[in-house]
Design a protein around this motif. Structure first.
Motif, PDB file in Angstrom:
ATOM      1  N   UNK A  48       0.794  -1.221   0.000  1.00 23.22           N
ATOM      2  CA  UNK A  48       0.000   0.000   0.000  1.00 23.22           C
ATOM      3  C   UNK A  48       0.830   1.277   0.000  1.00 23.22           C
ATOM      4  N   UNK A  49       1.981   1.254   0.668  1.00 27.57           N
ATOM      5  CA  UNK A  49       2.746   2.492   0.815  1.00 27.57           C
ATOM      6  C   UNK A  49       4.084   2.478   0.111  1.00 27.57           C
ATOM      7  N   UNK A  50       4.529   1.306  -0.336  1.00 31.44           N
ATOM      8  CA  UNK A  50       5.862   1.215  -0.934  1.00 31.44           C
ATOM      9  C   UNK A  50       6.917   1.235   0.152  1.00 31.44           C
ATOM     10  N   UNK A  51       8.145   1.353  -0.243  1.00 27.19           N
ATOM     11  CA  UNK A  51       9.266   1.385   0.694  1.00 27.19           C
ATOM     12  C   UNK A  51       9.389   2.786   1.260  1.00 27.19           C
ATOM     13  N   UNK A  52       9.046   2.948   2.513  1.00 28.78           N
ATOM     14  CA  UNK A  52       9.110   4.265   3.155  1.00 28.78           C
ATOM     15  C   UNK A  52      10.384   4.424   3.985  1.00 28.78           C
ATOM     16  N   UNK A  53      11.397   3.655   3.624  1.00 26.29           N
ATOM     17  CA  UNK A  53      12.725   3.739   4.235  1.00 26.29           C
ATOM     18  C   UNK A  53      12.657   3.459   5.734  1.00 26.29           C
ATOM     19  N   UNK A  54      13.313   4.273   6.529  1.00 22.80           N
ATOM     20  CA  UNK A  54      13.411   4.000   7.970  1.00 22.80           C
ATOM     21  C   UNK A  54      12.077   4.113   8.697  1.00 22.80           C
ATOM     22  N   UNK A  55      11.067   4.668   8.053  1.00 22.56           N
ATOM     23  CA  UNK A  55       9.754   4.793   8.687  1.00 22.56           C
ATOM     24  C   UNK A  55       8.862   3.582   8.440  1.00 22.56           C
ATOM     25  N   UNK A  56       9.330   2.603   7.671  1.00 20.46           N
ATOM     26  CA  UNK A  56       8.440   1.515   7.260  1.00 20.46           C
ATOM     27  C   UNK A  56       7.922   0.668   8.423  1.00 20.46           C
ATOM     28  N   UNK A  57       8.738   0.402   9.427  1.00 24.56           N
ATOM     29  CA  UNK A  57       8.269  -0.426  10.544  1.00 24.56           C
ATOM     30  C   UNK A  57       7.201   0.309  11.368  1.00 24.56           C
ATOM     31  N   UNK A  58       7.442   1.546  11.801  1.00 29.17           N
ATOM     32  CA  UNK A  58       6.383   2.215  12.575  1.00 29.17           C
ATOM     33  C   UNK A  58       5.108   2.466  11.774  1.00 29.17           C
ATOM     34  N   UNK A  59       5.240   2.755  10.483  1.00 26.39           N
ATOM     35  CA  UNK A  59       4.041   2.956   9.658  1.00 26.39           C
ATOM     36  C   UNK A  59       3.273   1.645   9.548  1.00 26.39           C
ATOM     37  N   UNK A  60       3.974   0.543   9.280  1.00 28.31           N
ATOM     38  CA  UNK A  60       3.314  -0.763   9.165  1.00 28.31           C
ATOM     39  C   UNK A  60       2.638  -1.144  10.485  1.00 28.31           C
ATOM     40  N   UNK A  61       3.313  -0.910  11.611  1.00 33.84           N
ATOM     41  CA  UNK A  61       2.733  -1.212  12.919  1.00 33.84           C
ATOM     42  C   UNK A  61       1.466  -0.391  13.149  1.00 33.84           C
ATOM     43  N   UNK A  62       1.502   0.884  12.829  1.00 33.17           N
ATOM     44  CA  UNK A  62       0.331   1.742  13.004  1.00 33.17           C
ATOM     45  C   UNK A  62      -0.835   1.243  12.164  1.00 33.17           C
ATOM     46  N   UNK A  63      -0.571   0.882  10.915  1.00 33.55           N
ATOM     47  CA  UNK A  63      -1.639   0.381  10.045  1.00 33.55           C
ATOM     48  C   UNK A  63      -2.191  -0.953  10.545  1.00 33.55           C
ATOM     49  N   UNK A  64      -1.311  -1.816  11.064  1.00 32.50           N
ATOM     50  CA  UNK A  64      -1.775  -3.104  11.590  1.00 32.50           C
ATOM     51  C   UNK A  64      -2.640  -2.918  12.832  1.00 32.50           C
ATOM     52  N   UNK A  65      -2.262  -1.981  13.699  1.00 27.69           N
ATOM     53  CA  UNK A  65      -3.076  -1.707  14.897  1.00 27.69           C
ATOM     54  C   UNK A  65      -4.436  -1.133  14.496  1.00 27.69           C
ATOM     55  N   UNK A  66      -4.444  -0.204  13.554  1.00 29.70           N
ATOM     56  CA  UNK A  66      -5.698   0.416  13.108  1.00 29.70           C
ATOM     57  C   UNK A  66      -6.635  -0.610  12.466  1.00 29.70           C
ATOM     58  N   UNK A  67      -6.060  -1.614  11.805  1.00 30.72           N
ATOM     59  CA  UNK A  67      -6.851  -2.648  11.144  1.00 30.72           C
ATOM     60  C   UNK A  67      -7.238  -3.785  12.091  1.00 30.72           C
ATOM     61  N   UNK A  68      -6.793  -3.721  13.344  1.00 31.54           N
ATOM     62  CA  UNK A  68      -7.122  -4.762  14.313  1.00 31.54           C
ATOM     63  C   UNK A  68      -6.318  -6.034  14.140  1.00 31.54           C
ATOM     64  N   UNK A  69      -5.183  -5.944  13.462  1.00 30.91           N
ATOM     65  CA  UNK A  69      -4.326  -7.120  13.239  1.00 30.91           C
ATOM     66  C   UNK A  69      -3.303  -7.301  14.351  1.00 30.91           C
ATOM     67  N   UNK A  70      -3.082  -6.255  15.152  1.00 32.21           N
ATOM     68  CA  UNK A  70      -2.173  -6.291  16.299  1.00 32.21           C
ATOM     69  C   UNK A  70      -2.937  -5.732  17.486  1.00 32.21           C
ATOM     70  N   UNK A  71      -2.807  -6.405  18.629  1.00 35.99           N
ATOM     71  CA  UNK A  71      -3.563  -6.020  19.821  1.00 35.99           C
ATOM     72  C   UNK A  71      -2.634  -5.800  21.005  1.00 35.99           C
ATOM     73  N   UNK A  72      -3.122  -5.085  22.002  1.00 37.69           N
ATOM     74  CA  UNK A  72      -2.373  -4.874  23.232  1.00 37.69           C
ATOM     75  C   UNK A  72      -1.970  -6.228  23.816  1.00 37.69           C
ATOM     76  N   UNK A  73      -0.685  -6.331  24.166  1.00 34.45           N
ATOM     77  CA  UNK A  73      -0.164  -7.560  24.748  1.00 34.45           C
ATOM     78  C   UNK A  73       0.430  -8.538  23.752  1.00 34.45           C
ATOM     79  N   UNK A  74       0.246  -8.293  22.467  1.00 38.34           N
ATOM     80  CA  UNK A  74       0.834  -9.168  21.450  1.00 38.34           C
ATOM     81  C   UNK A  74       2.356  -9.061  21.473  1.00 38.34           C
ATOM     82  N   UNK A  75       3.012 -10.177  21.182  1.00 46.92           N
ATOM     83  CA  UNK A  75       4.471 -10.210  21.062  1.00 46.92           C
ATOM     84  C   UNK A  75       4.808  -9.908  19.601  1.00 46.92           C
TER      85      UNK A  75
END
Length: 95
Positions: A48-75
């Motif tokens: 969806x976003x392409x390679x966003x360089x050093x921001x790719x991990x936090x952006x991906x995490x934010x999108x996963x949380x917003x989509x309900x794919x990652x929850x509080x307490x997940x490893x």
């Protein structure tokens, strides 16, 4: 994972640097072969976003949380890699 005292089966989500979908899929395949959950969430933000360089991990995490794919307490296993074969990883608990 070994340094964190965990096994692959303890990972709820893999969030690697979003450089290339083939690389992301290969990392997930190897982690599953090492015993990770078949239903382990894998960040695919590169689609969806392409390679966003050093921001790719936090952006991906934010999108996963917003989509309900990652929850509080997940490893979460966060893995960054870059030029010159540099890499780093960390295991975190999702807030």
């Amino acid at each position: 994972l070994a340094v964190a005292g965990l096994e692959a089966s303890g990972v709820d989500a893999l969030i690697p640097h979003q450089a290339n979908l083939r690389i992301v899929e290969a990392i997930a395949k190897k982690l599953r072969a090492a015993g990770a959950k078949e239903k382990m969430e894998v960040a695919d933000d590169i689609i969806y976003t392409g390679n966003t360089s050093s921001a790719s991990i936090p952006i991906a995490l934010d999108h996963m949380r917003a989509a309900g794919r990652v929850h509080t307490g997940d490893v979460l296993l966060l893995v960054g890699f870059g030029a010159g074969l540099s890499y780093a990883g960390q295991v975190v608990i999702s807030p």
